[in-house]
Design an enzyme around this catalytic site. Structure first.
Site, PDB file in Angstrom:
ATOM      1  CG  ASN A  95      -1.756   1.209   1.375  1.00 25.99           C
ATOM      2  OD1 ASN A  95      -1.807   2.036   0.460  1.00 25.99           O
ATOM      3  ND2 ASN A  95      -2.434   1.347   2.509  1.00 25.99           N
ATOM      4  CE  LYS A 131      -0.082   3.067   4.817  1.00 24.80           C
ATOM      5  NZ  LYS A 131       0.048   3.122   6.268  1.00 24.80           N
ATOM      6  CG  HIS A 153      -5.672   1.849   5.296  1.00 21.01           C
ATOM      7  ND1 HIS A 153      -5.204   2.789   6.190  1.00 21.01           N
ATOM      8  CD2 HIS A 153      -4.684   0.957   5.121  1.00 21.01           C
ATOM      9  CE1 HIS A 153      -3.955   2.454   6.521  1.00 21.01           C
ATOM     10  NE2 HIS A 153      -3.619   1.355   5.884  1.00 21.01           N
ATOM     11  CD  GLU A 175      -2.719   5.378   6.891  1.00 19.04           C
ATOM     12  OE1 GLU A 175      -2.694   5.491   5.653  1.00 19.04           O
ATOM     13  OE2 GLU A 175      -1.825   4.783   7.537  1.00 19.04           O
ATOM     14  CD  GLU A 188      -3.326  -2.542   7.283  1.00 16.41           C
ATOM     15  OE1 GLU A 188      -2.240  -2.762   6.764  1.00 16.41           O
ATOM     16  OE2 GLU A 188      -3.978  -1.499   7.086  1.00 16.41           O
ATOM     17  N   GLY A 241       2.773   2.130  10.894  1.00 15.89           N
ATOM     18  CA  GLY A 241       3.711   3.239  10.747  1.00 15.89           C
ATOM     19  C   GLY A 241       4.406   3.614  12.045  1.00 15.89           C
ATOM     20  CB  SER A 291       5.527  -1.994  11.944  1.00 17.56           C
ATOM     21  OG  SER A 291       5.102  -0.674  12.232  1.00 17.56           O
ATOM     22  N   GLY A 334       5.105   1.302   4.696  1.00 15.29           N
ATOM     23  CA  GLY A 334       6.436   1.896   4.530  1.00 15.29           C
ATOM     24  C   GLY A 334       7.427   1.032   3.765  1.00 15.29           C
TER      25      GLY A 334
HETATM   26  P1  13P Z   1       3.217   0.246   7.704  1.00 14.46           P
HETATM   27  O1  13P Z   1       3.726  -1.026   7.085  1.00 14.46           O
HETATM   28  O2  13P Z   1       3.946   1.463   7.240  1.00 14.46           O
HETATM   29  O3  13P Z   1       3.105   0.139   9.194  1.00 14.46           O
HETATM   30  O4  13P Z   1       1.708   0.446   7.154  1.00 14.46           O
HETATM   31  C1  13P Z   1       0.824  -0.608   7.213  1.00 14.46           C
HETATM   32  C2  13P Z   1      -0.387  -0.237   6.445  1.00 14.46           C
HETATM   33  O5  13P Z   1      -1.116   0.655   6.835  1.00 14.46           O
HETATM   34  C3  13P Z   1      -0.656  -0.949   5.197  1.00 14.46           C
HETATM   35  O6  13P Z   1      -1.924  -0.655   4.721  1.00 14.46           O
END
Ligand code: 13P
Length: 249
Positions: A9, A11, A94, A96, A166, A172, A212, A234
């Protein structure tokens, strides 16, 4: 045997040049045949990514879509627009989108239903915040998120659904759920599906872990019985890290 999936992802990262550079590096790697690899660029890079990956076994997903067919929804993207650029999978729910843009379980139910009706595959994200876990409410919360958005769906449509657990506190933050915490939740989720539908379906649904995931912890997490892969934030922005995760099964 369930599908093994690793999805990146991206983002709100990767403009045109960065997308080109990342894909150039990604396609230098040979992919393990049994792993389905996906990337999810921003809307503006979907066409570009689909084109660059045309001859490659890497699938392209969108990060969101609107539940409406068309009309007065400034700034939004419909299912048919995604299909029009060759995208057949969409990430919905998601954390976010939920926390920064107010997406509710009810709205997500509408989005999932629309995606399914439009024959898009869905990667459905859900997971608890830290306070839920501290109050020991994480199982209830996950049950609520899944029941309200997905458990109205007929069994046959689940072929279009991939789940992505998640935990918000692990996204993150560098903080990962331990493999045991991930396994415990994934087994719980499978049991919910068995209770709602049947054991056969519960055994077929792929459940990804996200939060993560890195080359250093992917192997341990993916080795858990009910973890079928990962949704990577990330670390998916770096081709070598992402490919190390793809190869971590
Ligand atoms: P990270 O791997 O950066 O923690 O993000 C996970 C995520 O939100 C994937 O959708």
């Amino acid at each position: 045997m369930r599908k093994q999936i690793v999805a990146g992802n991206w983002k709100m990262n990767n403009n045109t040049l960065e997308t080109e550079a990342l894909i150039e590096r990604l396609i230098q790697h040979t992919l393990p045949e049994e792993v389905q690899v996906m990337v999810a660029p921003a809307f503006t890079q979907l066409s570009q990514t689909v084109n660059l990956l045309k001859q490659q076994p890497i699938m392209v997903a969108a990060q969101n879509m609107n539940a409406a067919d068309s009309g007065a929804h400034t700034g939004e993207i419909s299912a048919s627009m995604l299909k029009g650029v060759g995208v057949h999978t969409v990430i919905l729910g998601h954390s976010e989108r939920r926390s920064l843009y107010g997406e509710t379980d009810r709205l997500l139910q509408a989005k999932v239903s629309k995606a399914i009706a439009e024959e898009l595959d869905v990667i459905f994200c859900f997971g608890e915040e830290l306070h839920h876990r501290k109050e020991n409410k994480h199982f209830d919360l996950v049950k609520e998120q899944l029941s309200s958005a997905l458990f109205n769906l007929p069994k046959a449509t689940w072929i279009q659904i991939v789940l992505a657990y998640e935990p918000v506190w692990a996204i993150g933050t560098g903080e990962t759920a331990s493999p045991e915490q991930a396994q415990e939740m994934h087994a719980f989720i499978r049991q919910l599906i068995e209770d709602q539908y049947d054991a056969n379906l519960a055994n077929q649904v792929a459940i990804l872990y996200g939060g993560s995931v890195k080359p250093s912890n992917a192997k341990e997490i993916f080795s858990m019985q009910d973890v079928d892969g990962g949704l990577i934030g990330g670390a998916s922005l770096n081709a070598e890290d992402f490919m190390a995760i793809v190869n971590a099964f």
